[in-house]
Design a protein around this motif. Structure first.
Motif, PDB file in Angstrom:
ATOM      1  N   GLY A  68       0.657  -1.183   0.027  1.00 50.71           N
ATOM      2  CA  GLY A  68       0.157  -0.019  -0.062  1.00 50.71           C
ATOM      3  C   GLY A  68       0.884   1.396   0.023  1.00 50.71           C
ATOM      4  N   ALA A  69       2.058   1.275   0.742  1.00 54.00           N
ATOM      5  CA  ALA A  69       2.894   2.354   0.405  1.00 54.00           C
ATOM      6  C   ALA A  69       3.750   2.514  -0.881  1.00 54.00           C
ATOM      7  N   LEU A  70       3.934   1.216  -1.528  1.00 54.55           N
ATOM      8  CA  LEU A  70       4.790   1.369  -2.718  1.00 54.55           C
ATOM      9  C   LEU A  70       4.409   2.165  -3.746  1.00 54.55           C
ATOM     10  N   THR A  71       5.452   2.963  -4.157  1.00 54.68           N
ATOM     11  CA  THR A  71       5.072   3.877  -5.255  1.00 54.68           C
ATOM     12  C   THR A  71       5.752   3.827  -6.518  1.00 54.68           C
ATOM     13  N   GLY A  72       5.791   4.571  -7.447  1.00 51.95           N
ATOM     14  CA  GLY A  72       6.658   4.334  -8.801  1.00 51.95           C
ATOM     15  C   GLY A  72       5.870   3.789  -9.811  1.00 51.95           C
ATOM     16  N   SER A  73       6.397   3.556 -10.990  1.00 49.46           N
ATOM     17  CA  SER A  73       5.962   2.958 -12.244  1.00 49.46           C
ATOM     18  C   SER A  73       6.583   1.930 -12.921  1.00 49.46           C
ATOM     19  N   VAL A  74       5.973   1.075 -13.683  1.00 52.15           N
ATOM     20  CA  VAL A  74       6.493   0.099 -14.375  1.00 52.15           C
ATOM     21  C   VAL A  74       5.991   0.339 -15.823  1.00 52.15           C
ATOM     22  N   THR A  75       7.059   0.244 -16.699  1.00 54.70           N
ATOM     23  CA  THR A  75       6.805   0.581 -18.070  1.00 54.70           C
ATOM     24  C   THR A  75       6.983  -0.923 -19.176  1.00 54.70           C
ATOM     25  N   SER A  76       5.974  -1.035 -19.679  1.00 53.07           N
ATOM     26  CA  SER A  76       6.332  -2.384 -20.650  1.00 53.07           C
ATOM     27  C   SER A  76       5.640  -2.140 -22.031  1.00 53.07           C
ATOM     28  N   ASP A  77       6.213  -2.884 -23.027  1.00 57.24           N
ATOM     29  CA  ASP A  77       5.823  -2.677 -24.375  1.00 57.24           C
ATOM     30  C   ASP A  77       5.944  -4.331 -25.166  1.00 57.24           C
ATOM     31  N   GLY A  78       5.561  -4.376 -26.278  1.00 57.23           N
ATOM     32  CA  GLY A  78       5.832  -5.535 -27.062  1.00 57.23           C
ATOM     33  C   GLY A  78       4.804  -6.396 -27.571  1.00 57.23           C
ATOM     34  N   SER A  79       4.837  -7.432 -27.585  1.00 55.29           N
ATOM     35  CA  SER A  79       3.983  -8.428 -28.170  1.00 55.29           C
ATOM     36  C   SER A  79       2.484  -8.180 -27.979  1.00 55.29           C
ATOM     37  N   SER A  80       1.577  -8.164 -29.027  1.00 51.74           N
ATOM     38  CA  SER A  80       0.039  -8.071 -28.834  1.00 51.74           C
ATOM     39  C   SER A  80      -0.437  -9.532 -28.052  1.00 51.74           C
ATOM     40  N   THR A  81       0.372 -10.483 -28.034  1.00 52.55           N
ATOM     41  CA  THR A  81       0.050 -11.874 -27.715  1.00 52.55           C
ATOM     42  C   THR A  81       0.213 -11.751 -26.215  1.00 52.55           C
ATOM     43  N   VAL A  82       1.331 -11.359 -25.917  1.00 57.57           N
ATOM     44  CA  VAL A  82       1.718 -11.579 -24.328  1.00 57.57           C
ATOM     45  C   VAL A  82       1.009 -10.381 -23.541  1.00 57.57           C
ATOM     46  N   GLY A  83       0.781  -9.171 -24.497  1.00 66.29           N
ATOM     47  CA  GLY A  83       0.283  -7.783 -23.687  1.00 66.29           C
ATOM     48  C   GLY A  83      -0.909  -8.270 -22.659  1.00 66.29           C
ATOM     49  N   PRO A  84      -2.077  -8.959 -23.348  1.00 59.83           N
ATOM     50  CA  PRO A  84      -3.115  -9.121 -22.453  1.00 59.83           C
ATOM     51  C   PRO A  84      -2.673  -9.724 -20.722  1.00 59.83           C
ATOM     52  N   THR A  86       0.274  -9.780 -19.455  1.00 54.50           N
ATOM     53  CA  THR A  86       0.939  -8.620 -18.630  1.00 54.50           C
ATOM     54  C   THR A  86      -0.143  -7.990 -18.057  1.00 54.50           C
ATOM     55  N   GLN A  87      -1.208  -7.433 -18.973  1.00 53.24           N
ATOM     56  CA  GLN A  87      -2.097  -6.495 -18.318  1.00 53.24           C
ATOM     57  C   GLN A  87      -3.097  -7.087 -17.215  1.00 53.24           C
ATOM     58  N   ALA A  88      -3.298  -8.406 -17.378  1.00 55.67           N
ATOM     59  CA  ALA A  88      -3.801  -9.098 -16.067  1.00 55.67           C
ATOM     60  C   ALA A  88      -3.451  -9.135 -14.917  1.00 55.67           C
ATOM     61  N   GLY A  89      -1.942  -9.332 -15.013  1.00 54.76           N
ATOM     62  CA  GLY A  89      -1.063  -9.320 -13.856  1.00 54.76           C
ATOM     63  C   GLY A  89      -1.164  -8.001 -13.378  1.00 54.76           C
ATOM     64  N   ALA A  90      -1.073  -7.034 -14.037  1.00 55.76           N
ATOM     65  CA  ALA A  90      -0.987  -5.636 -13.547  1.00 55.76           C
ATOM     66  C   ALA A  90      -2.155  -5.182 -13.022  1.00 55.76           C
ATOM     67  N   GLU A  91      -3.157  -5.571 -13.629  1.00 57.61           N
ATOM     68  CA  GLU A  91      -4.545  -5.273 -13.196  1.00 57.61           C
ATOM     69  C   GLU A  91      -4.663  -5.714 -11.672  1.00 57.61           C
ATOM     70  N   ASP A  92      -4.287  -7.157 -11.490  1.00 53.64           N
ATOM     71  CA  ASP A  92      -4.294  -7.632 -10.097  1.00 53.64           C
ATOM     72  C   ASP A  92      -3.436  -6.827  -9.103  1.00 53.64           C
ATOM     73  N   ASP A 122      10.978  -0.967 -19.179  1.00 57.11           N
ATOM     74  CA  ASP A 122      11.548  -1.753 -17.815  1.00 57.11           C
ATOM     75  C   ASP A 122      11.048  -3.261 -18.358  1.00 57.11           C
ATOM     76  N   VAL A 123       9.834  -3.371 -18.865  1.00 57.65           N
ATOM     77  CA  VAL A 123       9.500  -5.013 -19.125  1.00 57.65           C
ATOM     78  C   VAL A 123       9.039  -5.131 -20.366  1.00 57.65           C
ATOM     79  N   GLN A 124       9.695  -6.180 -21.387  1.00 54.86           N
ATOM     80  CA  GLN A 124       9.692  -6.455 -22.715  1.00 54.86           C
ATOM     81  C   GLN A 124       8.677  -7.659 -22.789  1.00 54.86           C
ATOM     82  N   ASN A 125       7.455  -7.609 -23.444  1.00 53.66           N
ATOM     83  CA  ASN A 125       6.512  -8.835 -23.738  1.00 53.66           C
ATOM     84  C   ASN A 125       6.807  -9.200 -25.005  1.00 53.66           C
ATOM     85  N   ALA A 126       7.262 -10.518 -25.201  1.00 49.97           N
ATOM     86  CA  ALA A 126       7.888 -11.351 -26.425  1.00 49.97           C
ATOM     87  C   ALA A 126       7.009 -12.447 -26.670  1.00 49.97           C
TER      88      ALA A 126
END
Length: 365
Positions: A68-84, A86-92, A122-126
């Protein structure tokens, strides 16, 4: 993923689908209806998962960290296959760490590696492993990295629902269709009992890891023909095949499963004379060959020194086996995730060696 209508969600109960997230209510918080927007080659359709998005019931993380006290940002890009995935993990994850912002951009595996090796993300989806020339670019820029396998996928050959003849294809027939030199141009070129109508081909663009894997697996050293209909947006490919009786295309299994009411999945002869249709089971047991493939995430070594990246990746890897089927992919074997976690914890502790250094020494080493 696309701008052409709504695609049915793959995952029930979570509102997760490949066309983005449905509007949901979790407690008092509204989940944004995020879509992978239409994108041109090299363009990224940013989807910011705002830290104010509150989801209840997220599993506790391994570390005794006050998320709850953690701050900052994580940036990712890459595959349209892996993107969903990574997004599911990010949402949770941001349900437990509401002050962390995570972006999931989509510019294709190749486009993502360009940004990753420039130190922009930071993170590359491949949807394929890093290429030698991409590893060299990372090395030139002093970018060390770690590789983690997160799921399996099966590239699915699809036809229009009205196609009743092409129910199984061999690898050689696929090669005849897609090769640049003397390609098969009609169905009858593949089988004289089939219609003499021209085959209209649809496939991912050249920045896609799916494109790279398909070309390498089906064509080998041969060049691909240039007169197919390309798109970096998989939903454009879905719409194209669904609207063209003579179409044939390919993309990840999850996109077929989300649109199977309007598409046929073509079985592939796996070299034993057996026609195997792609499914969660046949991808998992390896019988859907040779078009099953692992999916990866790459994390920058410098990025992994930041607490928010550490905690997000820890959550991602610990829960990838559960998240993968929710968005239509196949979980990797348990031993793969165990190896991932062992390597990850060593990397965070500073006792691990970046995978980049096993490929070639980088200036950062």
């Amino acid at each position: 993923m696309g701008d052409s209508g709504e695609t049915p969600g793959v995952a029930e109960g979570r509102g997760r689908g490949l066309d983005g997230w449905n509007s949901l209510q979790k407690g008092s918080a509204k989940v944004r209806n995020l879509r992978f927007g239409a994108r041109g080659r090299g363009a990224a359709a940013a989807m910011l998962l705002a830290g104010s998005l509150m989801l209840g019931g997220s599993p506790a993380l391994a570390q005794d960290t006050d998320l709850g006290a953690l701050t900052g940002s994580v940036t990712s890009d890459g595959s349209s296959t892996v993107g969903p995935l990574t997004q599911a993990g990010a949402e949770d994850f941001i349900g437990s760490a509401p002050n962390v912002q995570i972006s999931v951009d989509i510019s294709g595996t190749g486009g993502g590696f360009k940004r990753f090796c420039d130190g922009e993300i930071d993170v590359q989806n491949a949807s394929r492993a890093i290429k030698d020339e991409e590893a060299a670019a990372c090395a030139e820029n002093g970018v060390d990295w770690y590789e983690f396998e997160v799921a399996y996928d099966g590239i699915t050959i699809v036809t229009n629902k009205e196609n009743t003849w092409a129910t199984c294809l061999t690898v050689d027939q696929l090669k005849q269709l897609w090769q640049k030199e003397s390609p098969a141009t009609t169905w009858a070129d593949l089988n004289p009992e089939w219609p003499a109508d021209p085959v209209n081909l649809y496939g991912p663009g050249t920045d896609s890891g799916t494109f790279d894997f398909f070309v390498e697996t089906i064509l080998g050293e041969d060049d691909i023909r240039e007169d197919f209909n390309p798109s970096e947006d998989d939903n454009v490919l879905v719409s194209g095949v669904a609207g063209d009786v003579n179409a044939l295309g390919y993309f990840g299994l999850a996109y077929y499963e989300a649109n199977q009411d309007s598409l046929n999945a073509v079985a592939v002869d796996n070299s034993t004379g057996e026609c195997v249709t792609p499914s969660q089971d046949t991808v998992r047991d390896g019988s859907y060959a040779p078009l099953s493939r692992p999916l990866f995430v790459y994390v920058g070594a410098t990025a992994l020194e930041r607490p928010e990246v550490q905690e997000f990746m820890r959550y991602y890897l610990e829960n990838a086996a559960e998240l993968a089927p929710e968005v239509g992919y196949v979980a990797s074997p348990d031993e793969v995730y165990a190896e991932d976690m062992t390597a990850f914890e060593a990397d965070v502790a500073g006792t691990g060696t970046p995978d980049s250094q096993q490929v070639m020494a980088t200036p950062a080493s």
